[in-house]
Scaffold this motif. Structure first.
Motif, PDB file in Angstrom:
ATOM      1  N   ILE A  29       0.827  -1.207   0.000  1.00 20.38           N
ATOM      2  CA  ILE A  29       0.000   0.000   0.000  1.00 20.38           C
ATOM      3  C   ILE A  29       0.859   1.254   0.000  1.00 20.38           C
ATOM      4  O   ILE A  29       0.497   2.273  -0.598  1.00 20.38           O
ATOM      5  CB  ILE A  29      -0.982  -0.040   1.199  1.00 20.38           C
ATOM      6  CG1 ILE A  29      -2.263   0.724   0.862  1.00 20.38           C
ATOM      7  CG2 ILE A  29      -0.352   0.489   2.463  1.00 20.38           C
ATOM      8  CD1 ILE A  29      -3.391   0.491   1.841  1.00 20.38           C
ATOM      9  N   ASP A  30       2.047   1.196   0.647  1.00 20.53           N
ATOM     10  CA  ASP A  30       2.955   2.347   0.625  1.00 20.53           C
ATOM     11  C   ASP A  30       3.531   2.578  -0.770  1.00 20.53           C
ATOM     12  O   ASP A  30       3.762   3.718  -1.171  1.00 20.53           O
ATOM     13  CB  ASP A  30       4.087   2.150   1.628  1.00 20.53           C
ATOM     14  CG  ASP A  30       3.635   2.393   3.065  1.00 20.53           C
ATOM     15  OD1 ASP A  30       2.548   2.980   3.246  1.00 20.53           O
ATOM     16  OD2 ASP A  30       4.355   1.974   3.998  1.00 20.53           O
ATOM     17  N   GLN A  33       0.662   4.225  -2.935  1.00 26.76           N
ATOM     18  CA  GLN A  33      -0.200   5.230  -2.310  1.00 26.76           C
ATOM     19  C   GLN A  33      -0.307   6.496  -3.130  1.00 26.76           C
ATOM     20  O   GLN A  33      -1.372   7.120  -3.203  1.00 26.76           O
ATOM     21  CB  GLN A  33       0.294   5.549  -0.900  1.00 26.76           C
ATOM     22  CG  GLN A  33      -0.614   6.528  -0.171  1.00 26.76           C
ATOM     23  CD  GLN A  33      -0.364   6.552   1.313  1.00 26.76           C
ATOM     24  OE1 GLN A  33       0.018   5.555   1.894  1.00 26.76           O
ATOM     25  NE2 GLN A  33      -0.581   7.690   1.919  1.00 26.76           N
ATOM     26  N   GLU A  37      -4.266   7.475  -3.499  1.00 31.89           N
ATOM     27  CA  GLU A  37      -4.780   8.209  -2.347  1.00 31.89           C
ATOM     28  C   GLU A  37      -5.950   9.119  -2.721  1.00 31.89           C
ATOM     29  O   GLU A  37      -6.749   9.487  -1.854  1.00 31.89           O
ATOM     30  CB  GLU A  37      -3.674   9.018  -1.684  1.00 31.89           C
ATOM     31  CG  GLU A  37      -3.008  10.052  -2.548  1.00 31.89           C
ATOM     32  CD  GLU A  37      -1.816  10.687  -1.846  1.00 31.89           C
ATOM     33  OE1 GLU A  37      -1.651  10.444  -0.633  1.00 31.89           O
ATOM     34  OE2 GLU A  37      -1.061  11.420  -2.504  1.00 31.89           O
ATOM     35  N   CYS A 219      -5.625   0.299   7.971  1.00 32.06           N
ATOM     36  CA  CYS A 219      -5.838  -0.115   6.584  1.00 32.06           C
ATOM     37  C   CYS A 219      -6.627  -1.432   6.601  1.00 32.06           C
ATOM     38  O   CYS A 219      -6.728  -2.096   7.631  1.00 32.06           O
ATOM     39  CB  CYS A 219      -4.504  -0.326   5.873  1.00 32.06           C
ATOM     40  SG  CYS A 219      -3.378   1.087   5.940  1.00 32.06           S
ATOM     41  N   LEU A 296      -7.240   2.508   2.232  1.00 30.08           N
ATOM     42  CA  LEU A 296      -6.326   3.370   2.964  1.00 30.08           C
ATOM     43  C   LEU A 296      -6.968   3.808   4.283  1.00 30.08           C
ATOM     44  O   LEU A 296      -8.183   3.665   4.456  1.00 30.08           O
ATOM     45  CB  LEU A 296      -5.972   4.594   2.125  1.00 30.08           C
ATOM     46  CG  LEU A 296      -4.762   4.478   1.198  1.00 30.08           C
ATOM     47  CD1 LEU A 296      -4.992   3.416   0.138  1.00 30.08           C
ATOM     48  CD2 LEU A 296      -4.455   5.825   0.535  1.00 30.08           C
ATOM     49  N   SER A 320       3.051   4.445   6.420  1.00 24.89           N
ATOM     50  CA  SER A 320       2.295   5.677   6.188  1.00 24.89           C
ATOM     51  C   SER A 320       1.103   5.808   7.128  1.00 24.89           C
ATOM     52  O   SER A 320       0.505   6.880   7.219  1.00 24.89           O
ATOM     53  CB  SER A 320       1.811   5.734   4.733  1.00 24.89           C
ATOM     54  OG  SER A 320       0.952   4.643   4.447  1.00 24.89           O
ATOM     55  N   HIS A 381       1.196  12.709   5.271  1.00 25.94           N
ATOM     56  CA  HIS A 381      -0.011  12.680   4.440  1.00 25.94           C
ATOM     57  C   HIS A 381      -1.124  13.432   5.159  1.00 25.94           C
ATOM     58  O   HIS A 381      -1.984  12.821   5.794  1.00 25.94           O
ATOM     59  CB  HIS A 381      -0.441  11.239   4.163  1.00 25.94           C
ATOM     60  CG  HIS A 381       0.644  10.435   3.510  1.00 25.94           C
ATOM     61  ND1 HIS A 381       0.967  10.577   2.181  1.00 25.94           N
ATOM     62  CD2 HIS A 381       1.497   9.503   4.009  1.00 25.94           C
ATOM     63  CE1 HIS A 381       1.963   9.756   1.882  1.00 25.94           C
ATOM     64  NE2 HIS A 381       2.299   9.098   2.977  1.00 25.94           N
TER      65      HIS A 381
END
Length: 503
Positions: A29-30, A33, A37, A219, A296, A320, A381
């Protein structure tokens, strides 16, 4: 992962992933992203997975169900519904017998046995595979779903949060149970179904999952194993606060409006078109066997099952997630069993926060600790800040339609007085008043008296002096044109009425 491997289907990105990436969802996912996002969700497909793996998992579930004669593992829920907005918003509460004192336990037992029989008799080789690839097909099925939710005589069942004795294998080499979820310290190392250990879900036609985001801004990963499609509606993380503000515009009970953790109770289900009307973007995912949905932090999601299907899901965290997780409200404490927590006090102390700040954070006041963390380390973020922090999402551009329209008159004709309804009728052709009354009687049976009264009140009878259009006071015909011609018509009708009375 190379972003060029992804492609966009409908509203979200879709990636092909390896077994190593599947086992390490945080790193996955990082790595993507920056591409996902904006929507807050994406779909991945494991390159080594085959439909045969899904059928094998289904047989494993059926075998566990055969042995579960006392329903210790499987607890089929009856989805009780209460309408908030007609064909638009509902309270949906899963009942399993003991949750309601006057619940018909005999009926519940029959429904549970019926669900068990349906699962055991399922032929894995025969699946309809209803197509919802186009927006038109989705809206048609959604109208069918809304009518079923309105119909309280329709029993809708859903099997949720099942932990199998033996975890399901995604492929021969990997499983969700073996994922590196990074949640080993949750509640001092305890295992919680659906959070740091997989939960199995068996959906049935018209069953729903309600609006919520994951506990502690975790997540999430959800794998579709077998059966009909599961439809998701996802609200991006940066609109999390906006959605919470939007909910206060709905005609929900005041006790829910004042409850900060209402969304974690997972009681409210909405037509996604109402959310879009409120100025909030919604991404749609039609999840099919083999599709893995990743969410996310703070992505609000809800949806429904097209038919019988099998899914498994759990939570995880990534690098994240750390700062959004620090700013997240702790899990809802309305029920003791809901009180999950992730103690980060030692981390905050190491970052120099004093106990006054830490105690305020534990009490739910996140602004001061947010300001402090921004000074110590810039937030990676900012759009992923949890609801309740100092991030202010854009407010809805427009509130949801009211229960009733203030006027049925509109340019070129008349409209149905029901707030969410878009039905209209032009001036010409069949009488607009009769047509609207017939529409109300057919489409709004639950509120027919009030709506019919509003329709009749909206058609004010006019004389020949009241404008360019009028209804003849004798025959009711709607006329326009020169005033003299209208007067002549009315005099002629009057004479006819007198002649009928004399004869």
């Amino acid at each position: 992962m190379d972003g060029r491997q992804g492609k966009r289907i409908r509203d979200v990105m879709v990636f092909d992933i390896t077994e190593e990436e599947y086992q390490n969802p945080g790193k996955l996912i990082d790595s993507v992203q920056h591409l996902v996002e904006k929507e807050g969700a994406f779909v991945a497909r494991l390159t080594t997975w085959t439909p045969t793996d899904g059928k094998t998992n289904m047989e494993q579930v059926k075998e566990a169900l055969r042995k579960d004669v006392s329903f210790e593992l499987f607890h089929p829920d009856l989805l009780a519904r209460e309408t908030v907005i007609e064909k638009g918003a509902f309270y949906i509460d899963p009942l399993h017998g003991s949750t309601v004192p006057d619940m018909d336990t005999g009926k519940m037992g029959r429904l549970q046995r019926s669900v068990q029989k349906k699962i055991l008799n399922l032929n894995p080789e025969v699946v309809q595979g209803i197509s919802l690839d186009g927006a038109k097909e989705l809206d048609v099925f959604l109208e069918h779903l809304l009518s079923r939710l309105e119909d309280k005589t329709c029993d809708i069942m859903y099997v949720q949060n099942v932990s199998l004795p033996v975890p399901l294998q995604t492929t021969n080499n990997v499983s969700m149970a073996a994922m590196n979820h990074n949640l080993h310290s949750l509640n001092g190392g305890s295992k919680i179904k659906g959070i740091n250990m997989p939960s199995v879900y068996i959906g049935f036609e018209n069953s729903t999952f309600n609006c919520h985001y994951e506990e502690l801004s975790f997540c999430a990963v959800n794998r579709h194993i077998f059966g009909e499609a599961k439809v998701w509606f996802c609200i991006p993380p940066r609109f999390c606060n906006a959605f919470l503000q939007f909910m206060t515009t709905l005609p929900i009970m005041e006790i829910f409006k004042n409850l900060r953790c209402f969304i974690q109770h997972k009681l409210l289900w909405l037509d996604y078109r109402l959310v879009i009307q409120g100025g909030i973007p919604v991404s749609t995912i039609v999840q099919k066997p083999g599709d893995i949905v990743y969410l996310l932090p703070n992505t609000i999601h809800f949806g429904f099952n097209v038919g019988m299907n099998l899914n498994e899901a759990m939570n995880f965290v990534s690098e994240s997630w750390v700062l959004p997780g620090m700013l997240a409200s702790q899990r809802c404490k309305c029920k003791l069993e809901w009180n999950a927590f992730l103690d980060i006090t030692s981390t905050l102390v190491q970052m120099g926060a004093d106990m006054e700040l830490i105690n305020a954070w534990k009490a739910g006041h996140t602004k001061d600790i947010s300001d402090y963390l921004r000074e110590k380390a810039p937030l990676l973020h900012p759009d992923l800040c949890a609801a309740g922090s100092d991030y202010q999402a854009p407010p809805p551009k427009a509130s949801v339609a009211p229960a009733y329209k203030t006027s049925i008159k509109m340019k070129g004709g008349y409209q149905c007085p029901s707030g969410p309804c878009s039905h209209t009728k032009a001036y010409r052709g069949q009488g607009a008043k009769t047509a609207l009354l017939n529409h109300v009687r057919d489409a709004h049976k639950s509120d027919v008296v009030k709506l019919c009264a509003l329709v009749k009140a909206g058609f004010r009878k006019r004389t020949s002096d009241s404008g360019t259009h009028f209804e003849c006071q004798y025959c009711g015909e709607r006329l326009s044109g020169a005033k003299k011609r209208r007067k002549t018509h009315e005099e002629r009708c009057g004479r006819k009425q007198v002649e009928k009375m004399i004869n």
